[in-house]
Design a protein around this motif. Sequence first.
Motif, PDB file in Angstrom:
ATOM      1  N   VAL A  14      67.217  32.184  11.831  1.00  0.00           N
ATOM      2  CA  VAL A  14      66.613  31.355  10.655  1.00  0.00           C
ATOM      3  C   VAL A  14      68.164  30.852   9.887  1.00  0.00           C
ATOM      4  O   VAL A  14      69.109  31.786   9.817  1.00  0.00           O
ATOM      5  N   ASP A  15      68.247  29.622   9.649  1.00  0.00           N
ATOM      6  CA  ASP A  15      69.422  29.063   9.051  1.00  0.00           C
ATOM      7  C   ASP A  15      69.072  29.269   7.429  1.00  0.00           C
ATOM      8  O   ASP A  15      68.361  28.830   6.833  1.00  0.00           O
ATOM      9  N   LYS A  16      69.999  30.094   6.938  1.00  0.00           N
ATOM     10  CA  LYS A  16      69.988  30.704   5.575  1.00  0.00           C
ATOM     11  C   LYS A  16      70.180  29.628   4.483  1.00  0.00           C
ATOM     12  O   LYS A  16      69.848  29.649   3.560  1.00  0.00           O
ATOM     13  N   ASP A  17      70.927  28.480   5.068  1.00  0.00           N
ATOM     14  CA  ASP A  17      71.450  27.530   4.203  1.00  0.00           C
ATOM     15  C   ASP A  17      70.133  26.504   3.925  1.00  0.00           C
ATOM     16  O   ASP A  17      69.803  25.786   3.081  1.00  0.00           O
ATOM     17  N   THR A  18      69.254  26.440   5.051  1.00  0.00           N
ATOM     18  CA  THR A  18      67.992  25.357   5.055  1.00  0.00           C
ATOM     19  C   THR A  18      66.821  26.299   4.330  1.00  0.00           C
ATOM     20  O   THR A  18      65.964  25.650   3.605  1.00  0.00           O
ATOM     21  N   CYS A  19      66.729  27.454   4.597  1.00  0.00           N
ATOM     22  CA  CYS A  19      65.715  28.248   4.289  1.00  0.00           C
ATOM     23  C   CYS A  19      65.404  28.223   2.832  1.00  0.00           C
ATOM     24  O   CYS A  19      66.276  28.329   1.886  1.00  0.00           O
ATOM     25  N   LYS A  44      65.298  35.086   1.102  1.00  0.00           N
ATOM     26  CA  LYS A  44      65.116  34.072   2.105  1.00  0.00           C
ATOM     27  C   LYS A  44      64.650  34.814   3.433  1.00  0.00           C
ATOM     28  O   LYS A  44      64.750  36.180   3.584  1.00  0.00           O
ATOM     29  N   ALA A  45      63.803  34.134   4.354  1.00  0.00           N
ATOM     30  CA  ALA A  45      63.645  34.810   5.673  1.00  0.00           C
ATOM     31  C   ALA A  45      64.791  35.249   6.416  1.00  0.00           C
ATOM     32  O   ALA A  45      65.976  34.655   6.473  1.00  0.00           O
ATOM     33  N   GLY A  46      64.493  36.136   7.444  1.00  0.00           N
ATOM     34  CA  GLY A  46      65.396  36.375   8.262  1.00  0.00           C
ATOM     35  C   GLY A  46      64.804  37.036   9.712  1.00  0.00           C
ATOM     36  O   GLY A  46      63.611  37.148   9.432  1.00  0.00           O
ATOM     37  N   ALA A  47      65.415  36.910  10.939  1.00  0.00           N
ATOM     38  CA  ALA A  47      64.965  37.303  11.857  1.00  0.00           C
ATOM     39  C   ALA A  47      64.986  38.914  11.929  1.00  0.00           C
ATOM     40  O   ALA A  47      66.173  39.441  11.555  1.00  0.00           O
ATOM     41  N   ILE A  48      64.036  39.676  12.632  1.00  0.00           N
ATOM     42  CA  ILE A  48      64.271  41.081  12.931  1.00  0.00           C
ATOM     43  C   ILE A  48      64.658  41.211  14.136  1.00  0.00           C
ATOM     44  O   ILE A  48      64.062  40.953  15.214  1.00  0.00           O
ATOM     45  N   GLU A 105      56.065  40.325  13.210  1.00  0.00           N
ATOM     46  CA  GLU A 105      56.865  41.124  13.983  1.00  0.00           C
ATOM     47  C   GLU A 105      58.330  40.442  14.200  1.00  0.00           C
ATOM     48  O   GLU A 105      59.161  41.202  14.752  1.00  0.00           O
ATOM     49  N   VAL A 106      58.678  39.176  14.029  1.00  0.00           N
ATOM     50  CA  VAL A 106      59.727  38.657  14.236  1.00  0.00           C
ATOM     51  C   VAL A 106      60.479  38.212  12.765  1.00  0.00           C
ATOM     52  O   VAL A 106      61.941  38.463  12.912  1.00  0.00           O
ATOM     53  N   PHE A 107      59.843  38.029  11.894  1.00  0.00           N
ATOM     54  CA  PHE A 107      60.457  37.509  10.636  1.00  0.00           C
ATOM     55  C   PHE A 107      60.030  38.437   9.560  1.00  0.00           C
ATOM     56  O   PHE A 107      58.947  38.931   9.427  1.00  0.00           O
ATOM     57  N   GLU A 108      61.151  38.678   8.469  1.00  0.00           N
ATOM     58  CA  GLU A 108      61.046  39.258   7.346  1.00  0.00           C
ATOM     59  C   GLU A 108      61.458  38.720   6.130  1.00  0.00           C
ATOM     60  O   GLU A 108      62.525  37.746   6.163  1.00  0.00           O
ATOM     61  N   MET A 109      61.013  38.996   4.930  1.00  0.00           N
ATOM     62  CA  MET A 109      61.884  38.371   3.779  1.00  0.00           C
ATOM     63  C   MET A 109      62.826  39.336   3.578  1.00  0.00           C
ATOM     64  O   MET A 109      62.622  40.629   3.544  1.00  0.00           O
ATOM     65  N   GLN A 110      64.300  38.776   3.207  1.00  0.00           N
ATOM     66  CA  GLN A 110      65.354  39.768   2.921  1.00  0.00           C
ATOM     67  C   GLN A 110      65.679  39.856   1.465  1.00  0.00           C
ATOM     68  O   GLN A 110      64.989  39.107   0.516  1.00  0.00           O
ATOM     69  N   ASP A 111      66.508  40.666   1.304  1.00  0.00           N
ATOM     70  CA  ASP A 111      66.945  40.943  -0.259  1.00  0.00           C
ATOM     71  C   ASP A 111      67.558  39.733  -0.773  1.00  0.00           C
ATOM     72  O   ASP A 111      67.487  39.603  -2.201  1.00  0.00           O
ATOM     73  N   ASP A 112      67.921  38.787  -0.261  1.00  0.00           N
ATOM     74  CA  ASP A 112      68.449  37.633  -0.770  1.00  0.00           C
ATOM     75  C   ASP A 112      67.237  36.411  -1.120  1.00  0.00           C
ATOM     76  O   ASP A 112      67.517  35.579  -1.444  1.00  0.00           O
TER      77      ASP A 112
END
Length: 63
Positions: A5-10, A31-35, A22-29
């Motif tokens: 996941v491109d954090k600058d674009t998300c 924005k989404a991130g890959a697990i 199974e692959v993605f989660e919302m993170q503390d920032d």
Amino acid sequence: MKAAVDKDTCIGCGLCPSICPEVFEMQDDGKAGAIGDEVPSGAEDSAKEAESSCPVNAIAIEE
């Protein structure tokens, strides 16, 4: 297969984890991130669906 996941674009819309938790989660920032680095076996199709559904094209699935 890898997911990134491109954090600058998300924009943090939450669509990808709703399609493929199974692959993605919302993170503390907010924005989404890959697990992990690898897409789990059986989650390939939903990971690709999340990639194509992202409204800002922030997801990259690489084989």
